[in-house]
Structure formats: C-alpha cells, structure tokens
Design an enzyme around this catalytic site. Structure first.
Site, short mmCIF file in Angstrom:
data_model
loop_
_atom_site.label_atom_id
_atom_site.label_comp_id
_atom_site.label_asym_id
_atom_site.label_seq_id
_atom_site.Cartn_x
_atom_site.Cartn_y
_atom_site.Cartn_z
N ASN A 191 -15.75 60.62 64.21
CA ASN A 191 -16.17 60.25 65.57
C ASN A 191 -15.09 59.50 66.35
O ASN A 191 -15.39 58.75 67.27
CB ASN A 191 -17.46 59.41 65.53
N ARG A 192 -13.85 59.73 65.97
CA ARG A 192 -12.68 59.12 66.64
C ARG A 192 -12.67 57.59 66.54
O ARG A 192 -11.97 56.92 67.27
CB ARG A 192 -12.62 59.54 68.12
N LEU A 193 -13.46 57.04 65.61
CA LEU A 193 -13.43 55.59 65.37
C LEU A 193 -12.40 55.33 64.27
O LEU A 193 -12.73 54.94 63.15
CB LEU A 193 -14.81 55.07 64.99
#
Length: 213
Positions: A191-193
C-alpha cells in the site's frame, strides 16, 4: 501518448524495523548487499547510480560500479578527466543510489568524493583485464570523437605496443572514495507505506531516524 498509470506492484517481501537493524549503517549495507547477491535477479549487484552537479549547473546521473566499501566509504574507479571527474573536482558533493528490485530495496547515499590514495588506484588498475587497461589508455572519456573507429584503431595500436608488457596506470585514471554523511535505506511495503530509515553522521556518531513513506 503511452499511459503508464496501470503499472502496479505490491511490495511484500520484507520489512525494516528499527529494533532489528544495527546502529551502524555500514553493517546494514553489508547485510543488504549480501542478501541482494543471494536473492539474485540482478546481474551486477554492485551497479550504482552516481549523481553529480556539472559546471553547467545541472545534475547528471549515470551508472558506475562499486568496487570496494569500508567503514570509511564507497570506492569506484573512473577517468579523472571525464565529465563526472571534472564535476567532482568542481563540486565534490555527490549522491549514490542502489536499487535491488528483486529484494524490493533501495539505498541512497549522500557524501563527498575524494581521490583514493595512489596505491589503491594502482592495485585496482593492475587487477583489471588487459583489454580494460588498454581501454583506459585509448579513451579520453567524455570527449567528442569522429566515430567508433577512432577508438578501435587506438586500442589496436596500443595492443601491439604493450603486448607482453606491464601497463602503468595513467595519472588521469583512478579511484574515488565517497565518504557518506547520510545513508537512507528504503524497503518496499504494501500500500505504498514503505519503510525508510535514515542515518545521518553528526558529531562523530550515526543518528537513526524513521521517515514517512
């Protein structure tokens, strides 16, 4: 126009947690380098991008090969009279970056570049294949030439001249040591975290911080 908005990848292979990593960034770099070698998928794990600021004021990035790394810094070799060599002479502040896609990892290094000692450059030059040594003599890197044949003729003539002889390292060719003051480790996450841990060298010690993805 080619639309690339649907290019997607979920990064899920690993994590980067402060309590599980060393306090010295060189130890973590060594570990990541070994793991990148073991995972495979990258032909030259030691390939790195170096960005310099040219005399024209523009940044320029290109790929070079890391040949040594020690607790002091990262070493690569090149022509001192090349475009990158002239840029470093004007402004020694550089940025190195490694991207190991199969490990979903990136390392970004800010530092200052300085020439290595002559004995380091001499030893590495003598370790190079004969053809690579000839190439260093033949090519005035970054200069305009009429065509490729110019280089090929030079190499052929040098090959005849130096066959069976030891080639001395030319003074315009050698190593640079990049001494880092900041090293950032990036681990892809879902989730691009992403995980981003930054080490900064302050008052003779490394300070570790987490950055938002």
């Amino acid at each position: 126009m080619k639309d690339l908005s649907d290019y997607r990848k979920s990064y899920e292979k690993s994590e980067l947690i402060e309590t599980a990593i060393p306090d010295n960034p060189f130890e973590l770099f060594d570990l990541w380098f070994q793991e990148a070698e073991a995972i495979g998928g990258t032909e030259e794990v030691n390939a790195m991008t170096i960005a310099t600021i040219g005399k024209d004021g523009f940044p320029k990035s290109r790929i070079v090969l890391l040949k040594q790394f020690t607790p002091e810094g990262f070493i690569f070799f090149t022509n001192y009279e090349s475009e990158k060599g002239k840029a470093i002479a004007e402004n020694p502040n550089v940025c190195l970056s490694f991207f190991w896609p199969y490990a979903e990892r990136q390392v970004i290094i800010k530092g200052t570049a300085e020439k290595t000692a002559d004995e380091i450059s001499d030893a590495y030059f003598q370790s190079r294949p004969f053809g690579s040594q000839l190439g260093a003599l033949a090519s005035h890197q970054s200069e305009i030439i009429e065509n490729r044949e110019v280089l090929e003729v030079k190499v052929k003539n040098l090959e005849e001249e130096f066959i069976g002889k030891v080639i001395a390292r030319p003074a315009y060719w050698g190593g640079y040591l990049v001494k880092p003051y900041e090293i950032e480790f990036w681990q892809g996450r879902p989730n691009r975290l992403h995980d981003r841990i930054r080490f900064q060298y302050r008052e003779n010690t490394w300070i570790k911080d987490r950055l938002s993805s």
